[in-house]
Scaffold this active site. Sequence first.
Site, short mmCIF file in Angstrom:
data_model
loop_
_atom_site.label_atom_id
_atom_site.label_comp_id
_atom_site.label_asym_id
_atom_site.label_seq_id
_atom_site.Cartn_x
_atom_site.Cartn_y
_atom_site.Cartn_z
N HIS A 123 -4.19 1.58 7.88
CA HIS A 123 -2.81 2.11 7.93
C HIS A 123 -2.65 3.28 6.95
O HIS A 123 -2.10 4.32 7.30
CB HIS A 123 -1.85 0.95 7.60
CG HIS A 123 -0.40 1.29 7.48
ND1 HIS A 123 0.56 0.83 8.36
CD2 HIS A 123 0.27 2.04 6.57
CE1 HIS A 123 1.75 1.28 7.99
NE2 HIS A 123 1.61 2.03 6.90
N GLU A 124 -3.17 3.10 5.73
CA GLU A 124 -3.04 4.17 4.72
C GLU A 124 -3.89 5.38 5.09
O GLU A 124 -3.49 6.53 4.87
CB GLU A 124 -3.42 3.66 3.32
CG GLU A 124 -2.69 2.43 2.83
CD GLU A 124 -1.19 2.49 2.95
OE1 GLU A 124 -0.64 3.59 3.07
OE2 GLU A 124 -0.56 1.41 2.96
N CYS A 169 6.06 -0.33 7.44
CA CYS A 169 5.75 0.90 6.70
C CYS A 169 6.96 1.29 5.86
O CYS A 169 8.08 1.29 6.37
CB CYS A 169 5.41 2.02 7.68
SG CYS A 169 4.96 3.57 6.85
N LEU A 170 6.71 1.62 4.61
CA LEU A 170 7.80 2.03 3.72
C LEU A 170 8.47 3.31 4.22
O LEU A 170 9.62 3.58 3.84
CB LEU A 170 7.28 2.23 2.30
CG LEU A 170 6.77 0.95 1.61
CD1 LEU A 170 6.10 1.28 0.29
CD2 LEU A 170 7.90 -0.05 1.42
N HIS A 186 -2.07 7.55 7.39
CA HIS A 186 -1.10 8.43 6.72
C HIS A 186 -1.78 9.71 6.24
O HIS A 186 -1.22 10.80 6.37
CB HIS A 186 -0.48 7.72 5.52
CG HIS A 186 0.67 6.80 5.83
ND1 HIS A 186 1.82 7.21 6.46
CD2 HIS A 186 0.84 5.48 5.57
CE1 HIS A 186 2.66 6.18 6.58
NE2 HIS A 186 2.09 5.11 6.04
N GLY A 212 0.84 -1.19 0.00
CA GLY A 212 0.00 0.00 0.00
C GLY A 212 0.87 1.24 0.00
O GLY A 212 2.06 1.18 0.33
N GLN A 226 2.97 9.92 1.72
CA GLN A 226 4.32 9.36 1.76
C GLN A 226 5.18 9.83 0.59
O GLN A 226 6.41 9.72 0.66
CB GLN A 226 4.26 7.82 1.75
CG GLN A 226 3.66 7.25 3.03
CD GLN A 226 3.51 5.74 2.93
OE1 GLN A 226 2.56 5.25 2.34
NE2 GLN A 226 4.47 5.01 3.48
O1 GNR Z 1 4.03 -2.59 2.55
C1 GNR Z 1 3.38 -2.45 3.59
N1 GNR Z 1 3.05 -3.55 4.32
C2 GNR Z 1 2.15 -3.51 5.38
C3 GNR Z 1 2.08 -4.63 6.18
C4 GNR Z 1 1.20 -4.67 7.25
C5 GNR Z 1 0.38 -3.59 7.48
C6 GNR Z 1 0.46 -2.45 6.70
C7 GNR Z 1 1.34 -2.42 5.64
S1 GNR Z 1 1.40 -1.01 4.62
C8 GNR Z 1 3.04 -1.09 4.04
C9 GNR Z 1 3.28 -0.02 2.98
C10 GNR Z 1 3.12 1.34 3.59
O2 GNR Z 1 3.94 1.87 4.28
N2 GNR Z 1 1.99 1.95 3.40
O3 GNR Z 1 1.76 3.14 3.97
NI NI Z 2 2.93 3.21 5.76
#
Ligand code: GNR
Ligand code: NI
Length: 167
Positions: free
Chosen positions: A133-134, A91-92, A137, A46, A51
């Site tokens: 999660h997104e 999270c990236l 952000h 995601g 980001q």
């Molecule tokens: O790549 C991602 N893996 C992930 C794994 C578990 C819960 C959420 C994520 S999102 C993350 C990519 C990212 O940072 N998205 O904002």
């Molecule tokens: Ni993230």
Amino acid sequence: MAILPILLYPDPRLHRVAAPVARVDDSIRTLVRDMAQTMYSAPGVGLAATQVDVHKQVIVIDISPTHDALKVFVNPEIVASRGASDVEEGCLSVPGVYDKVARAQWIRVRALDAEGNAFELDADGLLAVCIQHEMDHLRGKVFVEYLSPLKRRRILTRIRKQERRAG
Ligand code: GNR
Ligand code: NI
């Protein structure tokens, strides 16, 4: 298409609140394509526009191992949620950090797609976690902010050490 640079925690721009998209036009579709390429090449499941330093309510998600099930969410809203789950997240924007976060187990999300059409989607499991999660952000929230102050301090110490090593 372009691979966009991803902001790294604790960059203050990760705390900006994204604005709703007034019209889903070609500039939004270009952003979506670039975000998708950036997510796939990272690789991640995601990516939120925040980001890549674009403060608009745009999310891309693809949890398929084959990278052929892109989901686009513009102006997402959670209209119903149930249950609780705590899945290990990454999270990236915080590479190398993985920890469990308390989330709803099931959600119903309403959004616009890349054509500007409204849709609703029911999600559970990793997809539901990823959407939450997104959406965090977009509100300027990074998952490590749910962790204890001790864990967050350790993460920041490690990041600062890496930054010094990198020069
Ligand atoms: O790549 C991602 N893996 C992930 C794994 C578990 C819960 C959420 C994520 S999102 C993350 C990519 C990212 O940072 N998205 O904002
Ligand atoms: Ni993230």
